[in-house]
Scaffold this motif. Sequence first.
Motif, PDB file in Angstrom:
ATOM      1  N   GLN A  84       0.911  -1.009  -0.050  1.00  0.00           N
ATOM      2  CA  GLN A  84       0.042   0.033   0.123  1.00  0.00           C
ATOM      3  C   GLN A  84       0.978   1.137  -0.005  1.00  0.00           C
ATOM      4  O   GLN A  84       2.183   1.330   0.704  1.00  0.00           O
ATOM      5  CB  GLN A  84      -0.972   0.040   1.205  1.00  0.00           C
ATOM      6  CG  GLN A  84      -0.264   0.022   2.783  1.00  0.00           C
ATOM      7  CD  GLN A  84      -1.254   0.485   3.557  1.00  0.00           C
ATOM      8  OE1 GLN A  84      -2.644   0.681   3.550  1.00  0.00           O
ATOM      9  NE2 GLN A  84      -0.962   0.008   4.624  1.00  0.00           N
ATOM     10  N   LEU A  86       1.326   5.577   0.141  1.00  0.00           N
ATOM     11  CA  LEU A  86       0.588   7.041   0.338  1.00  0.00           C
ATOM     12  C   LEU A  86       1.590   7.774  -0.398  1.00  0.00           C
ATOM     13  O   LEU A  86       2.768   8.000  -0.180  1.00  0.00           O
ATOM     14  CB  LEU A  86       0.520   7.407   1.763  1.00  0.00           C
ATOM     15  CG  LEU A  86       0.106   8.618   2.195  1.00  0.00           C
ATOM     16  CD1 LEU A  86      -1.151   8.970   1.728  1.00  0.00           C
ATOM     17  CD2 LEU A  86       0.222   8.612   3.530  1.00  0.00           C
ATOM     18  N   GLN A 110      -4.989   8.394  -9.419  1.00  0.00           N
ATOM     19  CA  GLN A 110      -5.742   8.412  -8.298  1.00  0.00           C
ATOM     20  C   GLN A 110      -6.809   7.487  -8.239  1.00  0.00           C
ATOM     21  O   GLN A 110      -7.743   7.096  -9.481  1.00  0.00           O
ATOM     22  CB  GLN A 110      -6.473   9.904  -8.445  1.00  0.00           C
ATOM     23  CG  GLN A 110      -7.465  10.382  -7.229  1.00  0.00           C
ATOM     24  CD  GLN A 110      -6.677  10.586  -6.157  1.00  0.00           C
ATOM     25  OE1 GLN A 110      -5.948   9.872  -5.659  1.00  0.00           O
ATOM     26  NE2 GLN A 110      -6.925  11.823  -5.542  1.00  0.00           N
ATOM     27  N   LYS A 116      -3.108   5.854  -2.169  1.00  0.00           N
ATOM     28  CA  LYS A 116      -3.746   6.915  -1.678  1.00  0.00           C
ATOM     29  C   LYS A 116      -2.897   8.134  -2.113  1.00  0.00           C
ATOM     30  O   LYS A 116      -1.766   8.183  -1.857  1.00  0.00           O
ATOM     31  CB  LYS A 116      -3.992   7.041  -0.328  1.00  0.00           C
ATOM     32  CG  LYS A 116      -4.506   8.124   0.186  1.00  0.00           C
ATOM     33  CD  LYS A 116      -6.202   8.088   0.074  1.00  0.00           C
ATOM     34  CE  LYS A 116      -6.714   9.269   0.739  1.00  0.00           C
ATOM     35  NZ  LYS A 116      -8.225   8.923   0.642  1.00  0.00           N
ATOM     36  N   GLU A 127      -3.459  10.578   6.769  1.00  0.00           N
ATOM     37  CA  GLU A 127      -3.512   9.164   5.960  1.00  0.00           C
ATOM     38  C   GLU A 127      -2.528   8.359   6.637  1.00  0.00           C
ATOM     39  O   GLU A 127      -2.708   6.984   6.731  1.00  0.00           O
ATOM     40  CB  GLU A 127      -3.340   9.565   4.524  1.00  0.00           C
ATOM     41  CG  GLU A 127      -4.616  10.364   4.236  1.00  0.00           C
ATOM     42  CD  GLU A 127      -6.001   9.457   4.161  1.00  0.00           C
ATOM     43  OE1 GLU A 127      -5.897   8.113   4.405  1.00  0.00           O
ATOM     44  OE2 GLU A 127      -7.030   9.939   4.236  1.00  0.00           O
ATOM     45  N   MET A 136      -5.314  -0.252   3.358  1.00  0.00           N
ATOM     46  CA  MET A 136      -5.844  -0.521   2.160  1.00  0.00           C
ATOM     47  C   MET A 136      -5.744  -1.762   1.588  1.00  0.00           C
ATOM     48  O   MET A 136      -4.498  -2.582   1.922  1.00  0.00           O
ATOM     49  CB  MET A 136      -5.434   0.503   0.971  1.00  0.00           C
ATOM     50  CG  MET A 136      -5.783   1.884   1.244  1.00  0.00           C
ATOM     51  SD  MET A 136      -5.373   2.810  -0.204  1.00  0.00           S
ATOM     52  CE  MET A 136      -3.330   3.025   0.356  1.00  0.00           C
TER      53      MET A 136
END
Length: 171
Positions: A84, A86, A110, A116, A127, A136
Amino acid sequence: MIFASIGSMLPFDRFVRAVDEWARDNPGEEVFIQIGEGAYEPVHAPFARMVPMSEYRKRLKDCDLFVAHVGMGSILQALEARKQMLLIPRDIALGEHTTDHQVHTARRFQGRQGMKIVESTEALKAEMTALLREPMKVDGSDFSIKASPQLLDAVATFLKGGTPTPISKAG
C-alpha cells in the motif's frame, strides 16, 4: 513499519519534514526516511540520504506502508512489491520540481486500489495514521513486471525505423 522515500533526484524537504513530524507525534511507530540531498535532516526518525538498491528493496518488502513522492520509479516498485502506498506530488510552485508532471501522474493514478494520493502535508500525516490503523487492500493482480507482446512489438518497430501501431488500453 513505514518506509518513506523522496526518490533519487531532487530534494523534497516539505515531505521529509512532514514525515519526521509524524514520527515525533507517533513515537511507537517505526519510520525510516530516505531523504536525498535536501537541507532538512530528520530528528525524530532514522534516515539515509540514499540507500543501495538492495536495501531499498528490502525496506520496501518489509514495510507496512510506503510513503513517497509521485515518481514513476517509486510507484512501479511499490506495485511490484504489492505494498500500500501513500503519495504526495512535488509542487513546481514550491521549487520541488521543474515541471508539474507529478500532479498529472497523480491524477492518472488517483483511485487505484492500494494507492492513496494527497495534496498537502497535513493530509499526508493524517493518512499515515489512518492507513496504519486500517490498511488498504492491495491486490496488484492487474500489474505485471513483464512488457506486453504489443509493447515489445511497438518498440522493435520503432527501433527499426518504422511507425509502430498504436497500443490500445485493452491490449
